[in-house]
Write an enzyme that holds these catalytic residues in place. Structure first.
Site: not given
Length: 169
Positions: A27, A51, A100, A137
């Site tokens: 990040h 969440k 990614r 993460s």
């Protein structure tokens, strides 16, 4: 109002959105690269009531502020709702997202097209540094939960906070 804005110059703004639970070196790489391209980079920490994060939104904001302080042009705040509304409210014309892998592109392209269709906000894709191409993460939290060493994947301040939080769980 900042000096350039008071002189009639419009600042180039972008946003780097995410949950950042916790912020990783991947990040930071994207935020740092965006901070070289834009006058102001907003880091928007998503609030998702469905969440439960490991860190509270306020804790994430504080960690991000501390680890991005050296960039000098990063503003960190939370948001709830549509990212394009966040952008409209702050006159931000661009979203910067790290990619990614090809699998990221499929999802992010749909989001970019939807955001542009809703508001005209552009999305810029930045290829992730290969060093961080696997990093998320969620993966960091999972490995750390089982005692794996993730210290090289996080800023030291964030690593300490993660270890401390997991010790409390």
């Amino acid at each position: 109002m900042t000096a350039p804005e008071s002189e009639g110059l419009k600042l180039r703004r972008a946003v780097c959105p995410g949950s950042f639970d916790p912020i990783t070196n991947g990040h930071l790489d994207i935020i740092g690269r965006a901070s070289k391209l834009y006058d102001v980079v907003h880091v928007a920490v998503m609030i998702n009531q469905s969440k439960k994060g490991l860190f509270t939104v306020e804790e994430r904001i504080e960690l991000i502020r501390q680890v991005t302080a050296d960039f000098g042009n990063v503003q960190v705040e939370s948001f709830h709702g549509l990212l394009v509304d966040f952008c409209k409210q702050r006159d931000i014309p661009a979203i910067v997202k790290g990619l990614r892998a090809v699998s990221d592109f499929d999802y992010e392209l749909q989001m970019a097209q939807m955001n542009n269709g809703l508001s005209g906000v552009e999305t810029l894709f930045v290829p992730t540094n290969p060093t961080y191409s696997f990093l998320s993460s969620s993966l960091v939290k999972e490995v750390a939960t089982w005692g794996g060493d993730v210290s090289h994947l996080l800023p030291p301040l964030v690593h300490r906070a993660l270890v401390d939080r997991l010790a409390q769980e």
